[in-house]
Write an enzyme that holds these catalytic residues in place. Structure first.
Site, short mmCIF file in Angstrom:
data_model
loop_
_atom_site.label_atom_id
_atom_site.label_comp_id
_atom_site.label_asym_id
_atom_site.label_seq_id
_atom_site.Cartn_x
_atom_site.Cartn_y
_atom_site.Cartn_z
N GLU A 49 -6.01 -9.18 3.71
CA GLU A 49 -5.25 -8.46 4.73
C GLU A 49 -5.25 -9.31 5.99
O GLU A 49 -6.30 -9.59 6.56
CB GLU A 49 -5.83 -7.08 5.02
CG GLU A 49 -5.62 -6.08 3.90
CD GLU A 49 -6.03 -4.65 4.27
OE1 GLU A 49 -5.90 -4.29 5.47
OE2 GLU A 49 -6.49 -3.92 3.38
N GLU A 74 0.85 -1.19 0.00
CA GLU A 74 0.00 0.00 0.00
C GLU A 74 0.88 1.24 0.00
O GLU A 74 2.03 1.21 0.45
CB GLU A 74 -0.91 -0.01 1.24
CG GLU A 74 -1.89 1.16 1.29
CD GLU A 74 -2.95 0.99 2.37
OE1 GLU A 74 -3.86 1.83 2.44
OE2 GLU A 74 -2.88 0.00 3.14
N ASN A 124 -12.44 -1.30 -1.05
CA ASN A 124 -11.71 -1.89 0.07
C ASN A 124 -12.33 -1.42 1.39
O ASN A 124 -12.58 -0.22 1.56
CB ASN A 124 -10.25 -1.45 0.05
CG ASN A 124 -9.53 -1.77 1.35
OD1 ASN A 124 -9.17 -2.92 1.60
ND2 ASN A 124 -9.36 -0.78 2.21
N GLU A 125 -12.60 -2.34 2.27
CA GLU A 125 -13.12 -2.02 3.60
C GLU A 125 -14.22 -0.95 3.52
O GLU A 125 -14.19 0.06 4.22
CB GLU A 125 -11.99 -1.58 4.54
CG GLU A 125 -11.03 -2.71 4.87
CD GLU A 125 -10.05 -2.38 6.00
OE1 GLU A 125 -10.08 -1.25 6.54
OE2 GLU A 125 -9.24 -3.26 6.34
#
Length: 496
Positions: free
Chosen positions: A300, A25, A172-173
């Site tokens: 993750e 990231e 994402n999330e």
């Protein structure tokens, strides 16, 4: 004595290489300084990618790399990271450290890195602050070969031929940093956005990953799948899951290097919790996808402790001890054993962030204990999981925190070699182990071990204090192998 029974004839699934994937990231020194130093750096590089890091990752046999986030993915606008570097937009990385992101590492650089690594690509798109058009055009820019505005733009920027996206995450999330959405709202957005992740190459389709739950949010899993019913596999190939290990909770994560035995066992128990998460989320997935067409993508995972003293708290830089090595071994064993549902996983993160496999400091580089576990476990990649179980297991730990002393997984490679990985979770006690097989009569064994005190770690002054070494303390018997596993260790046996 613990007895490990292996039925090498009973295959229970195929272990996708992608289970051994990694995550990079735009966070701290993961991309910049860790992977990418720029073409003009004094640090040896090829097109800006650190030669030492690339070579180490290739030796570890990295199968897939996820980028650009993480939380960063849902604030990343890909057009800021293409074209002449001096003209690329600068921005503040509001999620991670409040530092300037100059976008010198963008789409072209990511695919260059993956080409050097020889690994598959996992691109995460922007749902939280992006548009359908933006995501669709990014896929077109990367993968379309014909005449189109985005393909023409790619060519103008110096890359005539398209690249291949192996995996694409739609957001994402999105339950948190990716938009604080409800599962139903996100799932409807997902249905819409994934429609425009076009499959320009039917012979090499993009594997679409839907944003899944945070830890034990089983409600999220159910509602997302229900919103995509009656056939969720029509819209998605995978559903993500995120889980981090912190022994004393989110608010007090604790030191990465200074901990007692009780904290060690708390950490081991939290790592073993992955078994329950995979099982329970998998059971919900079975209701909507009984044929297991949708993979569980744990993109993750890993240890998350306090940052090292004196470092930017937004950079999430932490050291890596034998405790991290055992967490990696346990977790990878769990993924192996659930390879019928777990199809990909990405440890967070690859370099200089959280549970990294590599740390860098200027021109210096070191391999962490976690790196050595991935190097040992690489033989499971693309192998067949076979039945195994342990008899005579005792529990170790303190007070109410008890964990099994040993944890294993077993696979058989295409050439017939049996790969046994075994973790000793005890801090103080070695374990005597006897391995037996259904039919195999071992004629040769190749083995290695990673072992040290529970809080041992590598530094730039002492980069090889903890490393994989040859293991010779075994005896080939008529029906198997006998050996002793030291406390706080990870062992690999390759048996023929």
């Amino acid at each position: 004595m613990a007895k490990i029974f292996i039925n090498e004839k009973k295959k229970q699934g195929h272990i996708n290489p992608e289970i051994y994937g990694h995550f990079s990231e735009h966070l701290g020194r993961c991309i910049y300084e860790g992977l990418y130093v720029g073409e003009n750096s004094d640090i040896p590089n090829v097109n800006g990618m650190r030669t030492d890091v690339v070579e180490a990752l290739k030796e570890m046999q990295i199968p897939v790399l996820r980028w650009p986030g993480g939380c960063f993915a849902d604030e990343y606008h890909w057009k800021d990271g293409i074209g002449p570097k001096e003209k690329r937009k600068k921005m503040i990385n509001t999620h991670w450290g409040g530092v300037v992101e100059d976008n010198s590492f963008g789409t072209h650089e990511f695919f260059e890195l993956c080409e050097q690594l020889g690994c598959k690509t996992y691109v995460n798109g922007n749902v939280g602050s992006g548009t359908v058009q933006e995501m669709s055009e990014w896929v077109e820019y990367i993968t379309f070969e014909g005449v189109s505005p985005m393909a023409d733009l790619r060519k103008q920027n110096g890359h005539e031929k398209p690249w291949k996206i192996d995996f694409f995450g739609v957001g994402n999330e999105n339950w948190g940093c990716g938009g604080n959405m409800t599962p139903e709202y996100y799932a409807n957005l997902y249905r819409r956005y994934q429609t425009y992740v076009r499959q320009y190459h039917q012979d090499a389709p993009i594997y679409k990953v839907c944003g899944g739950p945070n830890v034990a949010d089983y409600h999220w899993t159910e509602k997302v799948l229900d919103t995509c019913a009656p056939t969720p596999s029509r819209f998605m190939n995978g559903l993500s899951l995120h889980y981090y290990v912190h022994p004393d909770g989110w608010d007090e994560k604790g030191s990465a290097t200074k901990f007692d035995e009780k904290t060690w066992f708390k950490t081991m128990a939290k790592a073993l919790y992955m078994e329950e998460l995979v099982t329970r989320h998998g059971a919900i997935m079975d209701q909507y996808d009984p044929e297991k067409k949708i993979g569980l993508i744990v993109d993750e995972w890993g240890d998350w402790f306090d940052v090292e003293p004196g470092t930017n708290p937004g950079f999430l830089y932490q050291q890596n001890t034998m405790r991290d090595a055992l967490v990696a071994g346990i977790t990878l064993d769990i993924f192996n054993k659930h390879c019928d549902r777990v199809k990909m996983a990405c440890i967070a993160q690859m370099v200089n962030v959280l549970q990294s496999v590599i740390l860098t400091e200027g021109p210096k580089m070191l391999k962490t204990p976690t790196y050595h576990v991935f190097h040992m476990y690489k033989y499971h990649q693309d192998a067949d999981l076979v039945e195994s179980y342990i008899e005579g297991l005792k529990e170790v730990g303190e007070d109410e925190i008890r964990v099994p002393s040993l944890h294993e997984s077993v696979s058989v490679s295409a050439d017939g070699t049996v790969n046994l990985t075994l973790n000793n979770l005890s801090v103080t006690e070695e374990s005597e182990v006897e391995v037996s097989f259904a039919e195999l009569k071992p004629s040769s064994v190749t083995a290695s071990i990673l072992t040290e005190k529970m809080d041992a770690y590598n530094t730039f002054e002492e980069p090889e204090r903890v490393k994989e070494v040859e293991f010779t303390n075994y005896e080939i018997t008529e029906n198997g192998v006998k050996f002793s596993v030291p406390a706080s260790s990870v062992v690999l046996l390759r048996i023929r």
